[in-house]
Design an enzyme around this catalytic site. Structure first.
Site, mmCIF file in Angstrom:
data_model
loop_
_atom_site.group_PDB
_atom_site.id
_atom_site.type_symbol
_atom_site.label_atom_id
_atom_site.label_comp_id
_atom_site.label_asym_id
_atom_site.label_seq_id
_atom_site.Cartn_x
_atom_site.Cartn_y
_atom_site.Cartn_z
ATOM 1 N N PHE A 17 0.829 -1.221 0.000
ATOM 2 C CA PHE A 17 0.000 0.000 0.000
ATOM 3 C C PHE A 17 0.865 1.275 0.000
ATOM 4 C CE2 PHE A 17 -2.193 2.758 3.376
ATOM 5 C CZ PHE A 17 -2.864 3.538 2.440
ATOM 6 N N THR A 41 3.751 -11.136 -1.097
ATOM 7 C CA THR A 41 2.875 -11.872 -0.197
ATOM 8 C C THR A 41 1.433 -11.534 -0.581
ATOM 9 O OG1 THR A 41 2.621 -10.095 1.409
ATOM 10 C CG2 THR A 41 4.553 -11.523 1.669
ATOM 11 N N ILE A 65 13.173 -10.386 1.612
ATOM 12 C CA ILE A 65 14.245 -9.609 2.259
ATOM 13 C C ILE A 65 15.045 -10.446 3.250
ATOM 14 C CG2 ILE A 65 13.247 -7.313 1.915
ATOM 15 C CD1 ILE A 65 12.326 -7.504 4.925
ATOM 16 N N LEU A 86 10.354 -0.632 3.489
ATOM 17 C CA LEU A 86 8.942 -0.721 3.916
ATOM 18 C C LEU A 86 8.454 -2.152 4.023
ATOM 19 C CD1 LEU A 86 9.111 1.931 1.723
ATOM 20 C CD2 LEU A 86 6.846 2.235 2.714
ATOM 21 N N ALA A 87 9.173 -3.127 3.458
ATOM 22 C CA ALA A 87 8.659 -4.506 3.443
ATOM 23 C C ALA A 87 8.425 -4.981 4.869
ATOM 24 C CB ALA A 87 9.648 -5.428 2.745
ATOM 25 N N THR A 152 6.290 2.735 12.539
ATOM 26 C CA THR A 152 4.920 3.070 12.924
ATOM 27 C C THR A 152 4.884 3.768 14.284
ATOM 28 O OG1 THR A 152 2.868 2.013 13.688
ATOM 29 C CG2 THR A 152 4.820 0.664 13.758
ATOM 30 N N GLU A 154 2.887 2.904 16.435
ATOM 31 C CA GLU A 154 2.429 1.884 17.384
ATOM 32 C C GLU A 154 3.549 1.415 18.313
ATOM 33 O OE1 GLU A 154 -0.224 -1.094 15.826
ATOM 34 O OE2 GLU A 154 -0.751 0.170 14.132
ATOM 35 N N TYR A 177 2.877 -7.305 16.323
ATOM 36 C CA TYR A 177 3.263 -6.433 15.194
ATOM 37 C C TYR A 177 4.121 -5.274 15.668
ATOM 38 C CZ TYR A 177 2.874 -2.531 11.916
ATOM 39 O OH TYR A 177 3.157 -1.456 11.108
ATOM 40 N N SER A 178 3.607 -4.509 16.648
ATOM 41 C CA SER A 178 4.353 -3.308 17.052
ATOM 42 C C SER A 178 5.668 -3.676 17.736
ATOM 43 C CB SER A 178 3.499 -2.400 17.932
ATOM 44 O OG SER A 178 2.996 -3.085 19.051
ATOM 45 N N LYS A 181 8.127 -4.355 14.983
ATOM 46 C CA LYS A 181 8.578 -3.088 14.368
ATOM 47 C C LYS A 181 9.546 -2.372 15.315
ATOM 48 C CE LYS A 181 7.516 -1.490 10.973
ATOM 49 N NZ LYS A 181 8.042 -1.660 9.580
ATOM 50 N N ARG A 309 -10.274 -6.517 20.406
ATOM 51 C CA ARG A 309 -9.016 -7.193 20.108
ATOM 52 C C ARG A 309 -8.179 -7.234 21.395
ATOM 53 N NH1 ARG A 309 -5.772 -3.274 16.413
ATOM 54 N NH2 ARG A 309 -6.358 -4.477 14.617
ATOM 55 N N PRO A 310 -7.512 -8.383 21.693
ATOM 56 C CA PRO A 310 -6.675 -8.420 22.903
ATOM 57 C C PRO A 310 -5.578 -7.355 22.825
ATOM 58 C CG PRO A 310 -6.638 -10.551 21.724
ATOM 59 C CD PRO A 310 -7.472 -9.618 20.907
HETATM 60 N N1 LIG Z 1 -0.355 1.145 6.789
HETATM 61 C C1 LIG Z 1 -0.112 2.005 7.781
HETATM 62 O O1 LIG Z 1 -1.015 2.719 8.236
HETATM 63 C C2 LIG Z 1 1.299 2.158 8.330
HETATM 64 C C3 LIG Z 1 1.540 3.154 9.263
HETATM 65 C C4 LIG Z 1 2.848 3.327 9.744
HETATM 66 C C5 LIG Z 1 3.869 2.524 9.274
HETATM 67 N N2 LIG Z 1 3.606 1.542 8.384
HETATM 68 C C6 LIG Z 1 4.741 0.730 7.899
HETATM 69 O O2 LIG Z 1 4.902 1.009 6.515
HETATM 70 C C7 LIG Z 1 5.343 -0.160 5.834
HETATM 71 C C8 LIG Z 1 4.392 -0.461 4.688
HETATM 72 O O3 LIG Z 1 3.089 -0.676 5.216
HETATM 73 P P1 LIG Z 1 1.870 -1.035 4.240
HETATM 74 O O4 LIG Z 1 0.629 -0.682 4.929
HETATM 75 O O5 LIG Z 1 2.141 -0.503 2.873
HETATM 76 O O6 LIG Z 1 2.019 -2.630 4.195
HETATM 77 P P2 LIG Z 1 1.381 -3.693 3.199
HETATM 78 O O7 LIG Z 1 1.028 -4.868 4.032
HETATM 79 O O8 LIG Z 1 0.338 -3.088 2.327
HETATM 80 O O9 LIG Z 1 2.606 -4.071 2.236
HETATM 81 C C9 LIG Z 1 3.734 -4.764 2.685
HETATM 82 C C10 LIG Z 1 4.540 -5.206 1.461
HETATM 83 O O10 LIG Z 1 5.718 -5.875 1.928
HETATM 84 C C11 LIG Z 1 5.895 -7.068 1.167
HETATM 85 N N3 LIG Z 1 6.600 -8.047 2.002
HETATM 86 C C12 LIG Z 1 6.157 -8.611 3.175
HETATM 87 N N4 LIG Z 1 7.082 -9.460 3.639
HETATM 88 C C13 LIG Z 1 8.142 -9.420 2.772
HETATM 89 C C14 LIG Z 1 9.409 -10.070 2.706
HETATM 90 N N5 LIG Z 1 9.767 -10.963 3.644
HETATM 91 N N6 LIG Z 1 10.238 -9.787 1.687
HETATM 92 C C15 LIG Z 1 9.882 -8.888 0.730
HETATM 93 N N7 LIG Z 1 8.678 -8.256 0.725
HETATM 94 C C16 LIG Z 1 7.834 -8.530 1.728
HETATM 95 C C17 LIG Z 1 4.485 -7.508 0.804
HETATM 96 O O11 LIG Z 1 4.480 -8.356 -0.328
HETATM 97 C C18 LIG Z 1 3.790 -6.170 0.543
HETATM 98 O O12 LIG Z 1 3.939 -5.780 -0.806
HETATM 99 C C19 LIG Z 1 5.421 -1.257 6.881
HETATM 100 O O13 LIG Z 1 6.769 -1.372 7.294
HETATM 101 C C20 LIG Z 1 4.554 -0.770 8.014
HETATM 102 O O14 LIG Z 1 4.989 -1.259 9.260
HETATM 103 C C21 LIG Z 1 2.347 1.336 7.894
#
Ligand SMILES: NC(=O)c1ccc[n+]([C@@H]2O[C@H](COP(=O)([O-])OP(=O)(O)OC[C@H]3O[C@@H](n4cnc5c(N)ncnc54)[C@H](O)[C@@H]3O)[C@@H](O)[C@H]2O)c1
Length: 359
Positions: A17, A41, A65, A86-87, A152, A154, A177-178, A181, A309-310
């Site tokens: 995303f 994924t 990764i 970001l992955a 994040t 979080e 999750y948090s 991170k 959620r717990p």
């Molecule tokens: N969505 C939010 O509101 C938010 C807020 C703050 C921080 N974040 C952080 O931003 C980043 C992106 O979040 P998002 O919402 O776009 O996530 P998302 O779940 O939409 O996308 C994650 C991507 O990472 C890839 N991925 C997962 N595991 C992988 C691996 N082992 N090797 C290679 N690729 C892998 C997936 O295929 C996917 O394309 C994350 O690190 C998340 O912690 C997200």
């Protein structure tokens, strides 16, 4: 201004995303050259990269990764000046059911990348800026390389009714999750303090916008409504999140990369606090106007409260004043306009976009 950003960038998680929004921004609005590394994924979606797929400044590598050999090779072949990392596994509910996958992707994956990045960075030419190459992209040096880790809010835990997370707030993650991170954030900082790797960390609040996987609240609310399905809302719906449009987030990421001080952390937040219930009620008010139900009832009747959620954190709110004051970042989207545009995007694209998603 953005047009002068001409770095060679690896974007991990670039089919997700936020990653895909960053890649679209870099290819469309700047002169950067981008290599996406993504395992694809369930959360990865190549449709989100279609807009840039024909650009000579974009390429894609499907890889995990956690694969050290593949990461070493990607650094050696692409020769990045920057890595936007970001992955990750990102859904809190899934982390409660399957924490091991989160520890692997978020902790081991980040450590693997740091290992590759450090070896690559140590072999780069000295510390002085180098003259631009023929393609006008400055070659990577130990001076201009950046490892930017996207995290994040979080990691800071939960707030009471008052106060904000700042960069100095102690870490207190509550979900797997948090916690994963937070572990990754600490590893990234340790690679800076111990080995001198030029890193940047950003901690952002909740994002919304196009191409978000429909397990997250906003796309789930919209798509369930279009399917006439109930929308489960945890507890009483009073948990507060600080919402940020994804395009404002990715502009902040680029700005931090350009102007941030290595070793520093920058919080990114929209100053848009809403309870979960307010968010879904807003969405349903918009949908009632844009796509009224045939029987004239409001989509709000689909809201169903379910057991909490717990460990559900009560309130997140980010103070972004370091980013706004020191680097001049300013979000462009009000929540009202941004959420309306987002609902419209899902209405216009749901049928095409959903066909590629796992059900
Ligand atoms: N969505 C939010 O509101 C938010 C807020 C703050 C921080 N974040 C952080 O931003 C980043 C992106 O979040 P998002 O919402 O776009 O996530 P998302 O779940 O939409 O996308 C994650 C991507 O990472 C890839 N991925 C997962 N595991 C992988 C691996 N082992 N090797 C290679 N690729 C892998 C997936 O295929 C996917 O394309 C994350 O690190 C998340 O912690 C997200």
């Amino acid at each position: 201004m953005a047009g002068t950003f001409n770095r060679r960038c690896i974007v991990t998680g670039g089919a997700g995303f936020i990653g895909s929004a960053l890649v679209r921004h870099l290819v469309r609005d700047t002169e950067a050259t981008v290599l996406v590394i993504d395992k694809l994924t369930y959360a990865g979606n190549m449709d989100s990269l279609e807009e840039v797929s024909g650009s000579p400044r974009y390429s894609f590598l499907q890889a995990d990764i956690c694969d050290q050999v593949a990461m070493d090779r990607a650094f050696a072949d692409f020769k990045p000046q920057t890595i936007f990392h970001l992955a990750a596994e990102t859904h809190v509910d899934r982390s409660i059911d399957r924490p091991g996958e989160f520890i692997r992707a978020n902790v081991v994956g980040t450590a693997t990348l740091l290992h590759s990045a450090l070896a690559y960075w140590r072999a780069l030419p000295g510390n002085a800026p180098q003259p631009p190459a023929a393609d006008h992209q400055p070659p990577a040096t130990r001076f201009n390389f950046r490892f930017q880790h996207i995290s994040t809010d979080e990691v800071y835990g939960s707030l009471g009714e008052d106060g904000f997370f700042t960069e100095k707030t102690p870490y207190a993650p509550h979900s797997p999750y948090s916690a994963s991170k937070a572990a990754a954030d600490h590893l990234v900082r340790a690679w800076h303090y111990t080995y001198g790797l030029p890193i940047l960390v950003t901690n952002s609040s909740n994002n919304y916008g196009p191409y978000q996987f429909p397990e997250k609240l906003i796309p789930l609310a919209i798509l369930n409504a279009l399917d006439g399905k109930e929308l489960p809302v945890y507890g009483t719906g009073m948990n507060v999140r600080d919402w940020l449009h994804v395009d404002d987030h990715v502009e902040a990421l680029r700005l931090v990369n350009e102007k941030g001080v290595p070793g520093e952390t920058y919080n990114i937040g929209g100053r848009n606090e809403r309870t979960n219930l307010e968010v879904v009620q807003t969405i349903y008010r918009i949908l009632d106007k844009l796509r009224p139900r045939p029987d004239g009832t409001s989509y709000a009747s689909l809201i169903t409260f379910v057991s909490d959620r717990p460990g559900h954190d009560m309130r997140y709110a980010v103070d972004p004043s370091k980013l706004t004051g020191e680097l001049g970042w300013k979000p462009k989207h009000s929540f009202e306009a941004g959420i309306r545009a987002t609902v419209q995007w899902y209405l216009d694209n749901a049928w095409r976009w959903r066909s590629g998603l796992p059900r």
